[in-house]
Design a protein around this motif. Structure first.
Motif, mmCIF file in Angstrom:
data_model
loop_
_atom_site.group_PDB
_atom_site.id
_atom_site.type_symbol
_atom_site.label_atom_id
_atom_site.label_comp_id
_atom_site.label_asym_id
_atom_site.label_seq_id
_atom_site.Cartn_x
_atom_site.Cartn_y
_atom_site.Cartn_z
ATOM 1 N N GLY A 20 -0.055 9.656 6.833
ATOM 2 C CA GLY A 20 0.555 10.513 7.849
ATOM 3 C C GLY A 20 2.064 10.520 7.749
ATOM 4 N N GLU A 21 2.681 11.412 8.496
ATOM 5 C CA GLU A 21 4.135 11.491 8.519
ATOM 6 C C GLU A 21 4.578 11.464 9.963
ATOM 7 O OE1 GLU A 21 7.772 11.266 7.307
ATOM 8 O OE2 GLU A 21 6.192 11.331 5.843
ATOM 9 N N PRO A 22 5.144 10.418 10.486
ATOM 10 C CA PRO A 22 5.428 9.166 9.799
ATOM 11 C C PRO A 22 4.150 8.359 9.587
ATOM 12 C CG PRO A 22 5.946 8.928 12.108
ATOM 13 C CD PRO A 22 5.535 10.364 11.896
ATOM 14 N N ALA A 23 4.203 7.419 8.672
ATOM 15 C CA ALA A 23 3.046 6.564 8.408
ATOM 16 C C ALA A 23 2.692 5.816 9.695
ATOM 17 C CB ALA A 23 3.370 5.578 7.292
ATOM 18 N N ILE A 24 1.413 5.815 10.056
ATOM 19 C CA ILE A 24 0.959 5.270 11.333
ATOM 20 C C ILE A 24 0.601 3.794 11.187
ATOM 21 C CG2 ILE A 24 -0.822 5.479 13.113
ATOM 22 C CD1 ILE A 24 -1.045 8.438 12.290
ATOM 23 N N SER A 25 1.051 2.990 12.134
ATOM 24 C CA SER A 25 0.676 1.577 12.153
ATOM 25 C C SER A 25 -0.825 1.472 12.363
ATOM 26 C CB SER A 25 1.417 0.847 13.274
ATOM 27 O OG SER A 25 2.787 0.803 12.982
ATOM 28 N N ALA A 26 -1.399 0.376 11.891
ATOM 29 C CA ALA A 26 -2.854 0.242 11.959
ATOM 30 C C ALA A 26 -3.241 -1.219 12.153
ATOM 31 C CB ALA A 26 -3.477 0.778 10.672
ATOM 32 N N VAL A 27 -4.477 -1.405 12.577
ATOM 33 C CA VAL A 27 -5.065 -2.732 12.697
ATOM 34 C C VAL A 27 -6.144 -2.826 11.624
ATOM 35 C CG1 VAL A 27 -6.369 -4.284 14.184
ATOM 36 C CG2 VAL A 27 -4.592 -2.832 15.160
ATOM 37 N N ARG A 28 -6.038 -3.845 10.776
ATOM 38 C CA ARG A 28 -6.968 -4.007 9.660
ATOM 39 C C ARG A 28 -7.902 -5.180 9.943
ATOM 40 N NH1 ARG A 28 -4.150 -5.190 4.210
ATOM 41 N NH2 ARG A 28 -3.509 -3.054 4.517
ATOM 42 N N PRO A 29 -9.213 -4.887 10.112
ATOM 43 C CA PRO A 29 -10.164 -5.979 10.320
ATOM 44 C C PRO A 29 -10.422 -6.715 9.006
ATOM 45 C CG PRO A 29 -11.330 -3.907 10.212
ATOM 46 C CD PRO A 29 -9.857 -3.581 10.149
ATOM 47 N N PRO A 30 -10.848 -7.972 9.086
ATOM 48 C CA PRO A 30 -11.183 -8.711 7.863
ATOM 49 C C PRO A 30 -12.527 -8.206 7.319
ATOM 50 C CG PRO A 30 -11.596 -10.058 9.796
ATOM 51 C CD PRO A 30 -10.971 -8.785 10.275
ATOM 52 N N LYS A 31 -12.493 -7.199 6.476
ATOM 53 C CA LYS A 31 -13.702 -6.487 6.028
ATOM 54 C C LYS A 31 -14.730 -7.400 5.368
ATOM 55 C CE LYS A 31 -10.991 -2.367 5.381
ATOM 56 N NZ LYS A 31 -10.231 -1.647 4.410
ATOM 57 N N GLN A 32 -14.286 -8.302 4.540
ATOM 58 C CA GLN A 32 -15.222 -9.186 3.842
ATOM 59 C C GLN A 32 -15.971 -10.069 4.846
ATOM 60 O OE1 GLN A 32 -13.411 -11.547 0.755
ATOM 61 N NE2 GLN A 32 -15.227 -11.398 -0.507
ATOM 62 N N TYR A 33 -15.251 -10.603 5.822
ATOM 63 C CA TYR A 33 -15.863 -11.436 6.852
ATOM 64 C C TYR A 33 -16.849 -10.616 7.692
ATOM 65 C CZ TYR A 33 -16.341 -14.226 11.096
ATOM 66 O OH TYR A 33 -16.846 -14.910 12.167
ATOM 67 N N VAL A 34 -16.458 -9.419 8.074
ATOM 68 C CA VAL A 34 -17.327 -8.550 8.878
ATOM 69 C C VAL A 34 -18.622 -8.264 8.127
ATOM 70 C CG1 VAL A 34 -17.566 -6.232 9.873
ATOM 71 C CG2 VAL A 34 -15.441 -7.506 10.178
ATOM 72 N N GLY A 35 -18.533 -7.962 6.846
ATOM 73 C CA GLY A 35 -19.721 -7.696 6.037
ATOM 74 C C GLY A 35 -20.627 -8.905 5.930
ATOM 75 N N LYS A 36 -20.034 -10.065 5.703
ATOM 76 C CA LYS A 36 -20.799 -11.299 5.568
ATOM 77 C C LYS A 36 -21.559 -11.615 6.852
ATOM 78 C CE LYS A 36 -20.125 -16.254 4.817
ATOM 79 N NZ LYS A 36 -19.145 -17.301 4.557
ATOM 80 N N VAL A 37 -20.881 -11.540 7.983
ATOM 81 C CA VAL A 37 -21.512 -11.828 9.272
ATOM 82 C C VAL A 37 -22.583 -10.788 9.595
ATOM 83 C CG1 VAL A 37 -21.090 -12.008 11.758
ATOM 84 C CG2 VAL A 37 -19.556 -13.122 10.156
ATOM 85 N N ILE A 68 -0.735 -3.928 10.716
ATOM 86 C CA ILE A 68 0.059 -3.340 9.638
ATOM 87 C C ILE A 68 1.097 -2.421 10.292
ATOM 88 C CG2 ILE A 68 0.001 -1.998 7.500
ATOM 89 C CD1 ILE A 68 -1.724 -4.546 7.433
ATOM 90 N N LEU A 69 2.333 -2.879 10.333
ATOM 91 C CA LEU A 69 3.391 -2.067 10.939
ATOM 92 C C LEU A 69 3.934 -1.079 9.920
ATOM 93 C CD1 LEU A 69 5.350 -4.754 12.967
ATOM 94 C CD2 LEU A 69 3.842 -2.979 13.845
ATOM 95 N N ARG A 70 3.994 0.160 10.343
ATOM 96 C CA ARG A 70 4.531 1.222 9.481
ATOM 97 C C ARG A 70 5.596 1.994 10.254
ATOM 98 N NH1 ARG A 70 -1.275 1.828 7.959
ATOM 99 N NH2 ARG A 70 -1.489 0.726 5.990
ATOM 100 N N GLU A 71 6.039 3.087 9.698
ATOM 101 C CA GLU A 71 7.153 3.861 10.267
ATOM 102 C C GLU A 71 6.935 4.279 11.716
ATOM 103 O OE1 GLU A 71 8.009 7.140 7.687
ATOM 104 O OE2 GLU A 71 8.068 5.840 5.940
#
Length: 68
Positions: A5-22, A49-52
């Motif tokens: 996006g413009e500006p790049a949007i901040s996001a929350v990244r879940p621990p994908k590998q852990y989520v899949g395992k559980v 993840i902080l972005r613009e």
């Protein structure tokens, strides 16, 4: 996708590998134990993840003059 996006949007990244395992572990337990298995809540520690889009905007020149 948030970085596109413009500006790049901040996001929350879940621990994908852990989520899949559980998820697989809980699914296997549900299949083995049936519907008598109680509901589970899983706590995640996502990464921010902080972005613009979350940065402080520079002040306009006329505002800087008024503050001087």
């Amino acid at each position: 996708m948030a970085y596109l996006g413009e500006p790049a949007i901040s996001a929350v990244r879940p621990p994908k590998q852990y989520v899949g395992k559980v998820a697989v572990q809980l699914m296997a337990a549900r299949l083995a134990e049936g519907s008598s298995r109680p509901v589970h809540r899983i706590e995640l520690n996502p990464e921010l993840i902080l972005r613009e889009s979350s940065r402080v905007a520079p002040r306009a020149p006329h505002v800087l003059q008024e503050l001087s």
